[in-house]
Design an enzyme around this catalytic site. Sequence first.
Site, PDB file in Angstrom:
ATOM      1  N   GLU A 157     142.074 -32.199  -2.868  1.00 40.05           N
ATOM      2  CA  GLU A 157     140.691 -31.752  -2.911  1.00 40.05           C
ATOM      3  C   GLU A 157     139.896 -32.673  -3.840  1.00 40.05           C
ATOM      4  O   GLU A 157     140.392 -33.014  -4.891  1.00 40.05           O
ATOM      5  CB  GLU A 157     140.573 -30.311  -3.418  1.00 40.05           C
ATOM      6  CG  GLU A 157     139.181 -29.748  -3.168  1.00 40.05           C
ATOM      7  CD  GLU A 157     139.003 -28.308  -3.664  1.00 40.05           C
ATOM      8  OE1 GLU A 157     139.730 -27.898  -4.571  1.00 40.05           O
ATOM      9  OE2 GLU A 157     138.121 -27.623  -3.146  1.00 40.05           O
ATOM     10  N   GLY A 289     144.017 -29.289 -14.589  1.00 37.03           N
ATOM     11  CA  GLY A 289     143.760 -27.895 -14.258  1.00 37.03           C
ATOM     12  C   GLY A 289     144.787 -27.318 -13.307  1.00 37.03           C
ATOM     13  O   GLY A 289     145.974 -27.323 -13.575  1.00 37.03           O
ATOM     14  N   MET A 291     145.329 -26.325  -8.766  1.00 32.85           N
ATOM     15  CA  MET A 291     144.816 -26.538  -7.416  1.00 32.85           C
ATOM     16  C   MET A 291     145.455 -25.559  -6.453  1.00 32.85           C
ATOM     17  O   MET A 291     146.672 -25.443  -6.390  1.00 32.85           O
ATOM     18  CB  MET A 291     145.073 -27.995  -6.998  1.00 32.85           C
ATOM     19  CG  MET A 291     144.704 -28.308  -5.556  1.00 32.85           C
ATOM     20  SD  MET A 291     142.915 -28.119  -5.249  1.00 32.85           S
ATOM     21  CE  MET A 291     142.938 -27.599  -3.534  1.00 32.85           C
ATOM     22  N   GLU A 292     144.583 -24.883  -5.677  1.00 36.55           N
ATOM     23  CA  GLU A 292     144.999 -23.726  -4.882  1.00 36.55           C
ATOM     24  C   GLU A 292     145.650 -24.053  -3.546  1.00 36.55           C
ATOM     25  O   GLU A 292     145.515 -23.267  -2.609  1.00 36.55           O
ATOM     26  CB  GLU A 292     143.776 -22.851  -4.628  1.00 36.55           C
ATOM     27  CG  GLU A 292     142.718 -23.445  -3.660  1.00 36.55           C
ATOM     28  CD  GLU A 292     141.575 -24.174  -4.344  1.00 36.55           C
ATOM     29  OE1 GLU A 292     141.775 -24.634  -5.491  1.00 36.55           O
ATOM     30  OE2 GLU A 292     140.496 -24.303  -3.741  1.00 36.55           O
ATOM     31  N   HIS A 325     142.728 -16.759 -10.717  1.00 34.16           N
ATOM     32  CA  HIS A 325     141.712 -17.570 -10.032  1.00 34.16           C
ATOM     33  C   HIS A 325     142.334 -18.275  -8.816  1.00 34.16           C
ATOM     34  O   HIS A 325     141.827 -18.178  -7.696  1.00 34.16           O
ATOM     35  CB  HIS A 325     141.129 -18.584 -11.023  1.00 34.16           C
ATOM     36  CG  HIS A 325     140.173 -19.566 -10.427  1.00 34.16           C
ATOM     37  ND1 HIS A 325     138.807 -19.491 -10.629  1.00 34.16           N
ATOM     38  CD2 HIS A 325     140.356 -20.640  -9.632  1.00 34.16           C
ATOM     39  CE1 HIS A 325     138.209 -20.472  -9.986  1.00 34.16           C
ATOM     40  NE2 HIS A 325     139.137 -21.193  -9.363  1.00 34.16           N
ATOM     41  N   GLU A 326     143.431 -18.970  -9.035  1.00 39.06           N
ATOM     42  CA  GLU A 326     144.038 -19.743  -7.943  1.00 39.06           C
ATOM     43  C   GLU A 326     144.565 -18.834  -6.842  1.00 39.06           C
ATOM     44  O   GLU A 326     144.494 -19.164  -5.657  1.00 39.06           O
ATOM     45  CB  GLU A 326     145.163 -20.638  -8.467  1.00 39.06           C
ATOM     46  CG  GLU A 326     144.745 -21.650  -9.544  1.00 39.06           C
ATOM     47  CD  GLU A 326     143.583 -22.538  -9.121  1.00 39.06           C
ATOM     48  OE1 GLU A 326     143.446 -22.815  -7.913  1.00 39.06           O
ATOM     49  OE2 GLU A 326     142.806 -22.949 -10.007  1.00 39.06           O
ATOM     50  N   HIS A 329     141.987 -17.698  -4.442  1.00 40.64           N
ATOM     51  CA  HIS A 329     141.703 -18.740  -3.445  1.00 40.64           C
ATOM     52  C   HIS A 329     142.601 -18.641  -2.213  1.00 40.64           C
ATOM     53  O   HIS A 329     142.252 -19.158  -1.155  1.00 40.64           O
ATOM     54  CB  HIS A 329     141.952 -20.116  -4.048  1.00 40.64           C
ATOM     55  CG  HIS A 329     140.800 -20.687  -4.810  1.00 40.64           C
ATOM     56  ND1 HIS A 329     139.521 -20.724  -4.322  1.00 40.64           N
ATOM     57  CD2 HIS A 329     140.745 -21.296  -6.026  1.00 40.64           C
ATOM     58  CE1 HIS A 329     138.735 -21.325  -5.208  1.00 40.64           C
ATOM     59  NE2 HIS A 329     139.442 -21.674  -6.251  1.00 40.64           N
TER      60      HIS A 329
HETATM   61 ZN   LIG Z   1     139.029 -22.775  -7.978  1.00 35.57          ZN
END
Ligand SMILES: [Zn+2]
Length: 893
Positions: A157, A289, A291-292, A325-326, A329
């Site tokens: 992404e 960070g 990534m989903e 959060h992930e 997603h």
């Molecule tokens: Zn996100």
Amino acid sequence: MRFLVVFLMAEFSIMSSAFASEKPFSFKDTPGKLPKDVVPTDYSVRIVPDIDKLTFAGSETVKLNARRRVRQLVLNALELKIEAASIDGKELPGSVIKTDANELLTLALPSELATGEHTLTLRFTGKINEQGQGLFYMRYREQGTGARKIMLGSQFEATDARRFFPCWDEPVFRARFQLTAVIPENWLAVSNMPVESEKKIAGGKEVRFAATPPMSSYLNVFVAGELDFIESRSGSTQLQVIATKGKAEMGRYALQATAQILQYYNDYFGVAYPLPKLDQIALPGGFGGAMENWGGITYYESKLLFDPKSSSAETKQDIYEVLAHEMAHQWFGDLVTMAWWDNLWLNEGFASWMGSKCTAHFNPQWEVWLRRELPRDPSRRVGIAKEAAMEGDARSTTHPIQQPVATEAEANSAFDDITYKKGQSFLRMLESFLGEDVFREGIRRYLAAHMYSNTTTADLWNALSKASEKPVGEIAAGWTEQPGFPVVKVKREQGGKVSLTQERFTVNFTNAPPLEWKIPLTYAVVGETPATLLMTRKLDSIHNILADRALKLNVNGAGNYRVEYDELSWELLLGALKNLGVEDRVNLLSDTWALVQANRGPLALYFELVEKLPASTELAEREQIIHVLDFINRLLIGSSEQEKFQRYARSLLRPTLDTIGWEAKPNEQPARTNLRSSLITALGNLNDPKIVASCRERFEAFLTNPESLAPDLRPAVFSVVGRYADESTWNELHQLGLKTTSIEEKQNCYDALADAIDPKLVKKTLPIALTDELPTSRAVFLVLRVARESGHPDLAWDFAGANMKALLAKTDALGANTYAPSLFTFFSHDSRAQELKTYAKNNLPAASAAQVAKALDEIQFRSEFKKRLAPQLSAWVDGKNLAERQESRLTHH
Ligand SMILES: [Zn+2]
């Protein structure tokens, strides 16, 4: 809390929307570079990495559906060499294969392709990158053995799947992906789906993964190396935490949290998690960070692994929030995907909101919503700081949540505070306005209607409108399609009337275009039940408010707007502070500080409020004050006012630390623990001699007996010791950082090195960024931390400017446009603005323009604010000293 709704449906029929309303999703109208007459349905990709040469060879078969007759195929490829191509088994001559600077691969066909099914096959080679872009490598030392190892990971992404295999690399081209990879025999490989088969071949083994459901290309994942895992099960879903050898057990907390969160989402969304497995994968580098990727989420390892022996409570909270959060997603983003990057907020705003909601649900003691009122170090917490987004959104450089995206660079730039945090704040405001149950019903309808497909924002509003029977799209348009947000001015009139006026709230932005919003307002007479008013015009009013009662707008700070009270209302509020809940007190502090920034009120307004607050040890309230004091302290670096200010600031904070003490009580609330370390760091930064001495003492004791210092206190103590370090202390910290195998302790040590204020030591710290002592993403961040913490942003910039190429080689796609400009945001002198302009003109790509503009605005704002603040600050502190002297004379008589 339930709100009384004062809401007239009739008003909507006469309102006309000023916005060019967005259309629901339609494949053919979705923006993008690729023609939509040919769509891929199934990819079969085989990759053979060459670890020594850092290259790979690949081949793929793509089933296509030609919806019209075409003479050429256009897809994406970047830094791939296409060795051969054929269509329906017929080889294409090399001369018809063209790649270009637009990241497009064009195949001119010898004859027209009929409508219907076709098969494209390609052979290609590519490279394994150092930075987290496409396929990349990570070098690390193995836990326990200390052996040097290498492993592979991927990051696609927004637009880097095309670096891994040629593909229709725009989110609207959903397809099934089936990956096969050849890896060394002692390696483990992970992708979106479970392994289907594995066989020994010359030079290693070939691992074949099952095909994914139809999904966007950026959600593919491939990780391989000497890995370990721990596993569990939740219903029919297999759960794993995967890490480099020796570290998997540190994923125990994440594994348990994953099961808890998965169950919550299965229920909330009304659609069960659709894949057979969910892997949480810890990477020792590459990016900072998470990534989903569908079914195989990647995390920088300190965002996933947790060692209770040496980790702080704060780390545990970060991990939970990132996981939540992930995982959100997996539905919002993966199962249903925004059609184009202009609607990225649908992914990120939603996952930020949902993640915080879920985290707060299971962990009320963490005060998740309350603490998001605070601007935070962006490297530590994701997607939760409402104030940070509002600060940016008040400036001339802001943009609407929904913004046009034409290029790959613009897609990468869309990942900013507005997309994540304003999106989150708006959804929270909307949920509190529509009601929790109605909102969830709308989300369920949305997912059920669009699963395995794509959407625009209009599709979400339609679902929420149907569930709520309210015109959500009309309320929402002002918040997502125009920049900025309002301030509501409150004026007490005669006869119990309170008049309200809205206008755009801006900071350092003269002649801002005036805008209006439909504001879902909440208000309460202090001590009474809150009420709601949808403010649809510039002027409105509330009635029957008793003249001697305090009125507070924006109940609990859940709304994304500021409030400015007239003097009468303000005095009543100051008198009622002890009856306000902590959420409302924090909201008043935030708004008042923003009014000072915007030059709508004097600095005294803020400090008067701080001093009138009842004594408290509420974390969020004290942290708001700490944030402001810290900001002013940094602004005053090098100025003659700083010492005087520091003394005053310490007098505001010390009593709280003296109350809670250095030692944690048994069964202490996490908020108390967090507050203690915030206060120690803040007082250390404010040069409190007693705190500095105490930190040094504790650090010395830690060196001989690590258990003497609680993990929760280590980041604060290390940071204060590092800040005032001499050369031998710096060396001690460095040795500790080099030796430790704990990710978190390593980070504590290098953070402390970056905090040193002695310029000699700053110059020793910066070159570490060029070595492989730290993972790539952490290394580039070291320079940023020096710029922010050391008080020498000039030295940090001198170093970065001279080594930019090497630093950018370690930066991922999201950081490339922002890195250089962000180093300037710590300056407060106009001459630096000129320097940045010149630098940008000569060195930066056009895609950096927005980030450069933001940095220029920040320098200008700081310069102006500093000039405005200095005399006000002097007057306030001198006034305080005078009052104190008079008071002490009186008491000594
Ligand atoms: Zn996100």
